[in-house]
Design an enzyme around this catalytic site. Structure first.
Site, mmCIF file in Angstrom:
data_model
loop_
_atom_site.group_PDB
_atom_site.id
_atom_site.type_symbol
_atom_site.label_atom_id
_atom_site.label_comp_id
_atom_site.label_asym_id
_atom_site.label_seq_id
_atom_site.Cartn_x
_atom_site.Cartn_y
_atom_site.Cartn_z
ATOM 1 N N ASP A 1 0.845 -1.181 0.000
ATOM 2 C CA ASP A 1 0.000 0.000 0.000
ATOM 3 C C ASP A 1 0.887 1.240 0.000
ATOM 4 O O ASP A 1 2.092 1.143 0.200
ATOM 5 C CB ASP A 1 -0.933 0.010 1.216
ATOM 6 N N ASP B 1 1.472 4.847 1.724
ATOM 7 C CA ASP B 1 1.133 5.775 2.806
ATOM 8 C C ASP B 1 1.685 7.149 2.468
ATOM 9 O O ASP B 1 2.716 7.277 1.801
ATOM 10 C CB ASP B 1 1.756 5.297 4.119
ATOM 11 N N ASP C 1 11.572 3.428 12.188
ATOM 12 C CA ASP C 1 12.429 2.370 12.718
ATOM 13 C C ASP C 1 13.731 2.145 11.942
ATOM 14 O O ASP C 1 14.816 2.190 12.509
ATOM 15 C CB ASP C 1 11.645 1.051 12.886
HETATM 16 P P1 ATP Z 1 4.936 -3.540 5.198
HETATM 17 O O1 ATP Z 1 5.441 -3.665 3.827
HETATM 18 O O2 ATP Z 1 4.916 -4.819 5.920
HETATM 19 O O3 ATP Z 1 3.653 -2.757 5.324
HETATM 20 P P2 ATP Z 1 6.029 -1.226 6.415
HETATM 21 O O4 ATP Z 1 7.442 -0.807 6.683
HETATM 22 O O5 ATP Z 1 5.243 -0.383 5.486
HETATM 23 O O6 ATP Z 1 6.059 -2.722 5.947
HETATM 24 P P3 ATP Z 1 4.041 -0.609 8.354
HETATM 25 O O7 ATP Z 1 3.702 -1.342 9.602
HETATM 26 O O8 ATP Z 1 3.042 -0.447 7.282
HETATM 27 O O9 ATP Z 1 5.321 -1.342 7.793
HETATM 28 O O10 ATP Z 1 4.581 0.796 8.811
HETATM 29 C C1 ATP Z 1 4.709 1.922 7.952
HETATM 30 C C2 ATP Z 1 5.911 2.759 8.364
HETATM 31 O O11 ATP Z 1 5.756 3.231 9.719
HETATM 32 C C3 ATP Z 1 7.230 2.008 8.372
HETATM 33 O O12 ATP Z 1 7.817 1.986 7.102
HETATM 34 C C4 ATP Z 1 8.043 2.782 9.371
HETATM 35 O O13 ATP Z 1 8.582 3.947 8.788
HETATM 36 C C5 ATP Z 1 7.007 3.203 10.399
HETATM 37 N N1 ATP Z 1 6.910 2.263 11.516
HETATM 38 C C6 ATP Z 1 6.104 1.183 11.618
HETATM 39 N N2 ATP Z 1 6.263 0.549 12.783
HETATM 40 C C7 ATP Z 1 7.205 1.224 13.454
HETATM 41 C C8 ATP Z 1 7.799 1.075 14.744
HETATM 42 N N3 ATP Z 1 7.483 0.072 15.537
HETATM 43 N N4 ATP Z 1 8.730 1.992 15.106
HETATM 44 C C9 ATP Z 1 9.051 3.013 14.301
HETATM 45 N N5 ATP Z 1 8.533 3.200 13.093
HETATM 46 C C10 ATP Z 1 7.612 2.329 12.667
HETATM 47 MG MG MG Z 2 3.020 -0.577 5.054
#
Ligand code: ATP
Ligand code: MG
Length: 457
Positions: free
Chosen positions: A73, A75, A150
């Site tokens: 997705d 964001d 993160d």
């Molecule tokens: P995925 O492809 O699994 O969705 P993602 O990195 O996009 O991976 P999300 O959980 O959708 O994971 O989180 C979106 C963003 O928010 C991450 O890319 C990161 O920048 C931030 N984020 C998510 N969880 C954390 C956390 N626990 N601590 C700090 N930043 C976080």
């Molecule tokens: Mg994501």
């Protein structure tokens, strides 16, 4: 040829700019084109920018595009407040209590828009006694928003209008080098939020990139911090691992980092059943394959697989004690589910499907009379059959049973009649019903001994 040559010359002359503390990577270097951004995310960034705000695609989507993967997705991060975002888009609503986000709808697509946040300075940050951050919901600017994320690869901001990437933590280079590196001091960052340790495992497995040594090193000594994470959040993260399409790698990595013990009852179940392990690894592999083919996977099916050998072992005990097979199955299911619920919140809504899948297993052994026909009409037949195939593949039941059902499903009526077993063979086996097998489930017992069709329904 010429195109390639020009591209190379162009790349060489393309320069990284510095704006404030950000490095700005031009399109000529990173190559992520505006067209690769989803329709909705482009509409959101364009709309917000036209209204005078900053707006970027952030997080996983930018990282995935740089790694030539298809983002799940898109964001968006902005300096507009949720109310301001809502004013720009008619079809949008504010969600969340702790940190408010805006969901903007474009037909099927939903774009999540977050206002830049900052990490609260350590003196006034609210943390629990282990250093876990309880509040991180203050608005901030882009640089602060990058710092609270993160991993460096997750802290990149892509502007679809200029096709530039804003990078505060050398995440572009890390991504290019295939390195997942935590931002800041790993000890502090894991203490703030221990789930980041699991995210490190999941993302490195899913993306096929390397976990930076300094990012990985403290995990062994800090893993006990995971005990303080609320269960619902743990379940969320474990489900993300299991449904990441790379669950097998995730589990292997967790094991290698010794992160699996005490992590979560559900995972303990997966890891610590030598007999069930083969079955579960096959179930996970099968899930990964389905996801890679864009097929749906149901969490209930996965939960049913994870708990199957527990159910089997309770069932076996009960049958040994003289309980009738179908009755024993009902008791075993309820007991295992109740046990899991106490420790881990597998949502109740999955119970019915899990039970249906388990109960069908007994009925697959009934291959005479009208019973196979009735089974084919069960709405859950497909899931039950897939489950049966996993049991065959893990040598819990004879392959012949799976092959029989595979053929019976699509056979002509004449062939079906030929295939049916005479009454009393296999399924009806009254003798076996009264005298259950002695073998424990762990050694590959099957559940279908002498089941009563009506009772199973
Ligand atoms: P995925 O492809 O699994 O969705 P993602 O990195 O996009 O991976 P999300 O959980 O959708 O994971 O989180 C979106 C963003 O928010 C991450 O890319 C990161 O920048 C931030 N984020 C998510 N969880 C954390 C956390 N626990 N601590 C700090 N930043 C976080
Ligand atoms: Mg994501």
């Amino acid at each position: 040829m010429i195109k390639k040559f020009l591209k190379r010359v162009f790349r060489r002359s393309a320069k990284v700019k510095t704006v404030g503390r950000a490095q700005v990577i031009p399109f000529a270097l990173h190559g992520v084109a505006r067209e690769q951004i989803s329709y909705g995310a482009k509409r959101v960034t364009d709309g917000l920018q036209a209204a005078g705000y900053q707006a970027y695609v952030v997080g996983g989507a930018v990282r995935d595009l740089l790694l030539n993967k298809i983002p799940k997705d898109f964001d968006v991060a902005t300096d507009a407040t949720p109310e301001e975002v809502k004013r720009v888009f008619r079809r949008s609503r504010i969600i969340g209590r702790r940190f408010r986000l805006v969901h903007v709808m474009f037909g099927e697509e939903l774009v999540e828009v977050a206002t830049f946040r900052c990490m609260i300075e350590t003196e006034d940050a609210q943390t629990d006694e282990h250093g876990r951050l309880l509040r991180d919901n203050e608005f901030g600017d882009q640089e602060q928003d990058a710092a609270r994320r993160d991993f460096t690869a997750n802290a990149l901001f892509y502007d679809p209008a200029t096709q530039e990437i804003y990078d505060y933590h050398r995440g572009y280079q890390d991504t290019r080098d295939g390195v997942l590196r935590i931002i800041g001091d790993p000890l502090v960052r894991y203490r703030e939020d221990p789930v980041r340790m699991l995210r490190a495992v999941r993302l490195s497995a899913k993306l096929g990139i390397h976990l930076d040594a300094a990012t990985a090193a403290p995990i062994a000594q800090m893993k006990s911090l995971l005990d303080n994470v609320p269960e619902a959040r743990m379940l969320d993260e474990v489900l993300k691992m299991l449904l990441s399409g790379h669950s097998v790698e995730c589990i292997q990595k967790l094991r290698k980092m010794e992160l699996h013990h005490g992590l979560l009852p559900l995972l303990d179940v997966i890891m610590d059943q030598p007999m069930g392990e083969k079955f579960i690894m096959l179930a996970l592999k099968n899930t990964d394959e389905r996801l890679s083919q864009d097929k749906s996977v149901s969490p209930a099916f996965l939960f049913a697989a994870l708990l199957w050998h527990e159910v089997l072992s309770v069932w076996n005990q009960l049958v040994k004690q003289g309980e009738r097979p179908v009755g024993a199955m009902h008791i075993a299911m309820d007991e295992v589910l109740a046990r899991q619920k106490k420790k881990l919140a597998i949502p109740h809504r999955h119970d019915a499907v899990m039970k249906e899948i388990w109960l069908l297993q007994q009925r697959f052994e009934q291959r005479s009379g009208q019973r196979p026909y009735r089974l084919l009409e069960q709405p859950r037949f497909r899931a039950g059959f897939d489950f049966l195939l996993l049991r065959c593949a893990s040598n819990e039941v004879d392959n012949e049973l799976g092959l029989w059902w595979d053929e019976f499903q699509d056979a002509s009526e004449a062939r079906r009649q030929e295939m049916l077993q005479p009454e009393g063979v296999g399924a009806g086996a009254k003798k076996r019903r009264r005298k259950p097998r002695k073998k424990p489930a762990a050694e590959g017992a099957s559940t279908g001994q002498g089941t009563d069709d009506r009772a199973a329904e």
